[in-house]
Design an enzyme around this catalytic site. Structure first.
Site, PDB file in Angstrom:
ATOM      1  N   HIS A 577       0.810  -1.214   0.000  1.00 27.47           N
ATOM      2  CA  HIS A 577       0.000   0.000   0.000  1.00 27.47           C
ATOM      3  C   HIS A 577       0.846   1.268   0.000  1.00 27.47           C
ATOM      4  O   HIS A 577       0.492   2.267  -0.614  1.00 27.47           O
ATOM      5  CB  HIS A 577      -0.933   0.004   1.216  1.00 27.47           C
ATOM      6  CG  HIS A 577      -2.254  -0.626   0.935  1.00 27.47           C
ATOM      7  ND1 HIS A 577      -3.029  -1.196   1.898  1.00 27.47           N
ATOM      8  CD2 HIS A 577      -2.940  -0.775  -0.230  1.00 27.47           C
ATOM      9  CE1 HIS A 577      -4.138  -1.652   1.354  1.00 27.47           C
ATOM     10  NE2 HIS A 577      -4.105  -1.413   0.066  1.00 27.47           N
ATOM     11  N   ARG A 684     -11.035   0.438 -13.591  1.00 33.18           N
ATOM     12  CA  ARG A 684     -11.030  -0.786 -12.766  1.00 33.18           C
ATOM     13  C   ARG A 684     -12.309  -0.795 -11.932  1.00 33.18           C
ATOM     14  O   ARG A 684     -12.362  -0.206 -10.857  1.00 33.18           O
ATOM     15  CB  ARG A 684      -9.793  -0.809 -11.872  1.00 33.18           C
ATOM     16  CG  ARG A 684      -8.474  -0.717 -12.644  1.00 33.18           C
ATOM     17  CD  ARG A 684      -7.301  -0.722 -11.677  1.00 33.18           C
ATOM     18  NE  ARG A 684      -6.016  -0.648 -12.371  1.00 33.18           N
ATOM     19  CZ  ARG A 684      -5.356   0.477 -12.617  1.00 33.18           C
ATOM     20  NH1 ARG A 684      -5.879   1.639 -12.223  1.00 33.18           N
ATOM     21  NH2 ARG A 684      -4.193   0.455 -13.241  1.00 33.18           N
ATOM     22  N   ARG A 720     -13.304  -2.098 -17.543  1.00 34.20           N
ATOM     23  CA  ARG A 720     -12.992  -3.526 -17.354  1.00 34.20           C
ATOM     24  C   ARG A 720     -14.017  -4.134 -16.402  1.00 34.20           C
ATOM     25  O   ARG A 720     -14.280  -3.588 -15.331  1.00 34.20           O
ATOM     26  CB  ARG A 720     -11.586  -3.684 -16.781  1.00 34.20           C
ATOM     27  CG  ARG A 720     -11.171  -5.125 -16.564  1.00 34.20           C
ATOM     28  CD  ARG A 720      -9.739  -5.223 -16.085  1.00 34.20           C
ATOM     29  NE  ARG A 720      -9.585  -4.737 -14.723  1.00 34.20           N
ATOM     30  CZ  ARG A 720      -8.396  -4.558 -14.125  1.00 34.20           C
ATOM     31  NH1 ARG A 720      -7.278  -4.785 -14.789  1.00 34.20           N
ATOM     32  NH2 ARG A 720      -8.332  -4.126 -12.885  1.00 34.20           N
ATOM     33  N   GLU A 817      -3.730 -10.434 -21.348  1.00 34.50           N
ATOM     34  CA  GLU A 817      -2.897 -10.554 -20.154  1.00 34.50           C
ATOM     35  C   GLU A 817      -2.246 -11.925 -20.058  1.00 34.50           C
ATOM     36  O   GLU A 817      -1.239 -12.097 -19.378  1.00 34.50           O
ATOM     37  CB  GLU A 817      -3.746 -10.344 -18.896  1.00 34.50           C
ATOM     38  CG  GLU A 817      -4.440  -9.004 -18.826  1.00 34.50           C
ATOM     39  CD  GLU A 817      -5.427  -8.963 -17.684  1.00 34.50           C
ATOM     40  OE1 GLU A 817      -5.076  -8.460 -16.607  1.00 34.50           O
ATOM     41  OE2 GLU A 817      -6.563  -9.453 -17.869  1.00 34.50           O
ATOM     42  N   ASP A 841       0.510  -7.826 -16.229  1.00 33.21           N
ATOM     43  CA  ASP A 841       0.276  -9.262 -16.076  1.00 33.21           C
ATOM     44  C   ASP A 841       0.877 -10.052 -17.230  1.00 33.21           C
ATOM     45  O   ASP A 841       1.405 -11.149 -17.032  1.00 33.21           O
ATOM     46  CB  ASP A 841      -1.223  -9.550 -15.968  1.00 33.21           C
ATOM     47  CG  ASP A 841      -1.720  -9.434 -14.529  1.00 33.21           C
ATOM     48  OD1 ASP A 841      -0.887  -9.561 -13.616  1.00 33.21           O
ATOM     49  OD2 ASP A 841      -2.919  -9.208 -14.325  1.00 33.21           O
ATOM     50  N   ARG A 851       5.999  -9.613 -10.467  1.00 26.48           N
ATOM     51  CA  ARG A 851       6.516  -8.247 -10.612  1.00 26.48           C
ATOM     52  C   ARG A 851       6.672  -7.537  -9.277  1.00 26.48           C
ATOM     53  O   ARG A 851       7.283  -6.471  -9.219  1.00 26.48           O
ATOM     54  CB  ARG A 851       5.619  -7.427 -11.551  1.00 26.48           C
ATOM     55  CG  ARG A 851       4.170  -7.339 -11.114  1.00 26.48           C
ATOM     56  CD  ARG A 851       3.308  -6.785 -12.251  1.00 26.48           C
ATOM     57  NE  ARG A 851       1.891  -6.903 -12.000  1.00 26.48           N
ATOM     58  CZ  ARG A 851       1.156  -5.939 -11.473  1.00 26.48           C
ATOM     59  NH1 ARG A 851       1.711  -4.802 -11.147  1.00 26.48           N
ATOM     60  NH2 ARG A 851      -0.133  -6.113 -11.277  1.00 26.48           N
ATOM     61  N   CYS A 888      -2.668  -0.797 -21.707  1.00 27.08           N
ATOM     62  CA  CYS A 888      -3.110  -0.147 -20.465  1.00 27.08           C
ATOM     63  C   CYS A 888      -2.221  -0.515 -19.278  1.00 27.08           C
ATOM     64  O   CYS A 888      -2.597  -0.283 -18.137  1.00 27.08           O
ATOM     65  CB  CYS A 888      -4.565  -0.502 -20.153  1.00 27.08           C
ATOM     66  SG  CYS A 888      -4.886  -2.267 -19.949  1.00 27.08           S
TER      67      CYS A 888
END
Length: 954
Positions: A577, A684, A720, A817, A841, A851, A888
């Site tokens: 975070h 998202r 999405r 992805e 991804d 990653r 994206c």
């Protein structure tokens, strides 16, 4: 995970000796296409190292690590020898469970088998079994585990008689989910049974979901007409699973250990009920083996135990597991000890201390395996002594870390070291300590509310709101209060509750969820600071780079972005975070750089490169001058880019490339437009689902999506569909725990399991997008079959909704992805309306590199030629069918990657809103011919490093 199926089992086999039996097993694996013929040698080599005989007429042959190269696919074959085979260690074997494993999948089979090893008559039944189903049932049936742990205990309860204690014990079992209301009603109508020594028992099988044992002890000794009351056991009975709990009560009574229970804490009670004598010496040690105590290290452990002069028992420190003989292989394996769990060894008599030390040394030494220290919170608890201080970072030398937030910063450092909280472990006034804790929690919540109100950016406020929910968690409060009632101080009880919850979070297989342990500790330190009257030191008034061990989200929220030029941490990952918030605030950040960064002296000048993930302390004047030039050039380009942000995205020769924004919240759409975004290339939508306690209804979704549509004012919106699953769980949509959630039930796979949820989302988007250009894309699609399944739902909605009530300028596409989706792009391109490539991804799945991995993430580069070839295949397939392609992922804002992507034919780049002006400026720096040359140059390289070096040289 490996499972046994009837098709994997062969009956009625015969062999003259164990070598012949092993050869048969190897041949079956080869015939099944699981292994190469040379795997046979690996099976024999494994037996030469040590016997794979497990017990109860079962052996589990498997190859050596070196022989894994001969494994084509993971699988298992079971061979039954009714007349038996004498194994090379003298034991009789009736069943071979022969495993071909590419990693350590055989451990799942082994854990299942440990449950059957102690059952009487299993060997005979295996030999006599007449069907594969019978063999599978015998080997796969797991014993129901009865529960006894600190959470099932109710100690020092203010009761007046044994009946109140019985109800308190039953209520505790209900609180932890082991029983239902019927159980409590039955217990309430019972007369507790006297066991002697002041102990009593109530029991029932009604309303039992999990067999369990609770013990309630009184706050003060009770003596009434029935006699002395030191405690009341409450047993939730189920089948035979509770018998072991009754045996443990009987063992306690036989040892006369009941007297100590009246004033005992949870750890002591569990120790006595485990069978650990009050006079025994004990020692704790943490399991460091990567896969816990599986067969090989367990065998090493029992060999050490058998060499000692005294008998040694072992149990898990967590929960209330029974102490078992450390000299029994099946018992030790049956503990199921995982990496990070603590073992408690106990022994009595002469030589006990030396024996315990020998066992602890063996475990810390790895039991024949290479092990790494276990990090728990901020301490290396596997080490007895404090770790030596790390060496200081050398001056004027770049030091690597993980790139977490892009940008360049040059400033002196301010090292904010973790505060020391000093407090007593124990306190006498439990009521007063509870009041202190409640007050500290309330003040902590008030502090968080102030931060939420003043937080910059939606992500900051959302995460701090999550901290408020954590602080309001009743289970944390209850755990701390129980600790106080057992004699701990408010500080000690609170931090123990926080650490227990954080450690449980860290042990989750999912990295994203595990990294949230930092949030828990951040919340915990806030309350601890109030209790201990400890405040963070004031940062300097001048600009600085903040250096911390691991920065918490509330630390980020407090940052003065006018003074903080960058963030550097010793620990953490790119998906934590703190890293997410740093990116949201536009602060350059490098994380996971190691403990050596904490040796920096306050005021030391530092160059922090958030793009490359490296820092340079005390740079030379020459290096500093170069960095200053780069920084000034970057600032100049930012100013120019901002002034031209509303121009269309075009290359120098006019080639059109649309530049859109990635959004995690519809509220940020207006800001994206103000920054020059030509639309939203990725909305998202999971943010909406995560913000509600249950799935948002149609009206709620329409309102949210319409906010973004209205703010875009005719610009296209690419939304999405819900992308959640194992790595991003929803509390109201439970998904079974998965060993690898990134390869599990997520994205469109999960959505198709509840098509009504997907249909509602389609419906909301179509209504919200009325009169505006709407693009909907499906995440994690692997092939055209999944697209067709979703499109069938979509087409039914289009037929049902009148055109006057929905969007008519609408397209349905997929995210690229998964490598299979790129490889099959030609078949998909014939049916979809567009592709959007999620390079984050796609890169990690193509390169098999997480990653966010602290060591490997630097190698997870979207400019790897393998990833670029998949992008090229996708673009070529789409353009052949007249369809458009967007990108994206983060690669879309990488300055080196932009011309390569344009040269490959990408039509749209969707990036974070802050990056939109700079990406448009980058497009104006080259023409299409140059872009195609750079793309060809990149595709001709062998590695991502080669690509970047070649592009830089050009």
């Amino acid at each position: 995970m490996l499972t046994l199926r009837p098709d994997d089992i062969r009956l009625d086999r015969h062999a003259d000796d164990w070598q012949a039996a092993l050869d048969q097993a190897a041949e079956l694996l080869h015939q099944a296409g699981l292994v190469d013929p040379d795997y046979r040698d690996g099976l024999h080599a494994r037996e030469a190292q040590s016997s794979t005989w497990l017990g109860n007429a079962i052996a589990i042959p498997h190859g050596t690590p070196e022989s894994r190269r001969h494994v084509r696919a993971t699988g298992v074959r079971v061979l039954q020898f009714p007349h038996g085979v004498t194994w090379h260690d003298g034991n009789r074997v009736h069943v071979l469970v022969t495993i071909a494993a590419q990693s350590d999948e055989h451990l799942d089979i082994l854990r299942q088998l440990t449950h059957v090893l102690d059952r009487e008559g299993v060997a005979e039944r295996l030999a006599a079994a007449a069907s594969p189903d019978a063999i599978a049932a015998l080997l796969s049936k797991a014993v129901v585990e009865a529960r006894l742990d600190a959470d099932t205990l109710c100690l020092k309860f203010p009761a007046r008689d044994r009946f109140e204690l019985a109800l308190a014990a039953a209520a505790r079992l209900r609180q932890v989910g082991c029983v239902e209301s019927d159980f409590i009603a039955t217990v309430a109508g019972q007369e507790p049974l006297s066991l002697g020594q002041g102990l009593w028992l109530t029991t029932s099988h009604r309303g039992v979901t999990t067999p369990a044992l609770s013990l309630a002890t009184p706050e003060l000794a009770i003596n009434d007409a029935s006699g002395e009351v030191n405690g009341v056991f409450c047993l939730a009975a189920q089948g035979d699973a509770h018998r072991g709990l009754l045996e443990r009560i009987a063992g306690l009574l036989d040892s006369g250990g009941s007297e100590v229970l009246l004033d005992a804490d949870a750890a002591t009670v569990l120790a006595r009920l485990s069978g650990e004598s009050a006079s025994a010496q004990t020692a704790r040690v943490r399991v460091l083996n990567a896969h816990g105590l599986h067969a090989r290290p367990a065998k090493q452990l029992i060999q050490v135990a058998r060499e000692q002069r005294t008998k040694i028992k072992v149990r898990l420190a967590e929960g209330g597991s029974e102490a078992v003989s450390a000299a029994s292989l099946t018992k030790v394996i049956g503990l199921g000890a995982r990496r990070g769990q603590q073992l408690v060894f106990s022994a009595e008599g002469e030589g006990a201390e030396a024996s315990l030390q020998a066992l602890c040394d063996a475990v810390l030494g790895g039991l024949g395996e290479k092990v790494m220290p276990f990090e728990e919170g901020r301490e290396h608890v596997a080490q007895v002594h404090d770790a030596p201080a790390p060496e200081p970072l050398p001056a004027d030398q770049p030091h690597p870390g993980v790139a977490a937030s892009p940008g360049l910063a040059i400033a002196p450092v301010f090292v904010m070291r973790a505060p020391r909280f000093e407090y007593p472990e124990h306190a006498g006034d439990s009521a007063g300590e509870i009041r202190r804790l409640d007050d500290a929690i309330r003040r902590g919540a008030e502090q968080l509310e102030v931060l939420v109100q003043s937080a910059r950016g939606g992500e900051v406020a959302q995460i701090l709101s999550m901290h408020e929910e954590m602080l309001d968690d009743p289970e944390l409060h209850q755990a701390a209060r129980e600790g106080i009632q057992e004699g701990q101080s408010a500080e000690a009880a609170w931090w123990q509750a926080i650490e227990t919850a954080a450690r449980a979070q860290e042990m989750l297989a999912d990295r994203l969820l595990a990294e949230r342990a930092a949030d828990l500790r951040d919340v915990g330190r806030r309350v601890l600071g109030v209790l201990c009257h400890v405040e963070q030191p004031d940062p300097p008034e001048h600009p600085y780079i903040l250096v911390m061990d691991d920065i918490g989200p509330s630390d980020v929220a407090r940052l003065d972005t006018q003074r903080v030029r960058g963030i550097l941490t010793a620990r953490g990952g790119a998906t934590a975070h703190s890293a997410i918030l740093a990116r949201a605030l536009g602060i350059p950040a490098v994380v996971g750089a190691g403990a050596r960064v904490l040796t920096l002296d306050n005021g030391t000048e530092l160059i922090l490169d958030g793009d490359r993930g490296r820092v340079t302390p005390a740079p030379s004047q020459e290096r500093r001058d170069r960095a200053e030039l780069s920084l000034e050039e970057h600032r100049r380009r930012e100013r120019e880019a901002w002034s031209t942000r509303f121009e269309q995205g075009r290359t120098r020769d006019g080639h059109r490339v649309e530049v859109a924004a990635n959004l995690g919240n519809t509220a940020h759409a207006a800001d994206a437009v103000a920054r020059g975004a030509e639309g939203v290339g990725l909305l998202r939508t999971e943010f909406l689902f995560m913000a509600h306690a249950e799935a948002p209804d149609l009206a709620t979704q329409i309102e949210e999506y319409r906010e973004a549509v209205d703010a875009l004012d005719g610009r296209p919106l690419v939304a999405r569909t819900l992308d959640v699953g194992g790595d991003k769980p929803l509390p109201y949509w439970p998904v079974p725990q998965e060993d690898n959630p990134f390869l599990g039930l997520r994205g469109i796979r999960l959505a198709l399991t509840q098509p009504e949820v997907l249909e509602t989302q389609f419906h909301a988007l179509l209504v919200a997008g009325k009169g505006r250009p709407l693009r909907i894309m499906l995440p994690m699609v692997k092939d055209v079959a999944e697209f067709r399944a979703a499109k069938a739902i979509f087409d039914r909605l289009l037929e049902r909704l009148p055109e006057t009530e929905r969007a008519t300028d609408v397209q349905l596409g997929v995210m690229i992805e998964v490598p299979s989706c790129a490889l099959l792009a030609p078949s998909l391109a014939r049916e979809v309306d567009f592709f959007s490539i999620g390079t984050n991804d796609l890169t990690q799945y193509t390169l098999a590199i997480d990653r966010g991995h602290p060591e490997l993430s630097a190698q997870s580069d979207g400019l790897h030629p393998a990833v670029l070839r998949l992008i090229q295949m996708t673009v070529d397939a789409a353009h052949a069918q007249g369809k458009w392609v967007g990108v994206c992922g983060e690669l879309g804002s990488d300055a080196q990657a932009v011309p390569v992507l344009v040269g490959l034919g990408v039509d749209e780049l969707s990036v974070s809103a802050r990056q939109v002006p700079m990406v448009k400026a980058r497009l104006r720096e080259f023409d299409l011919k140059e872009a195609r040359a750079q793309a060809a140059l990149a595709l001709a390289q062998a590695t991502s490093d080669d690509v970047r070096e070649a592009l830089e040289a050009r």
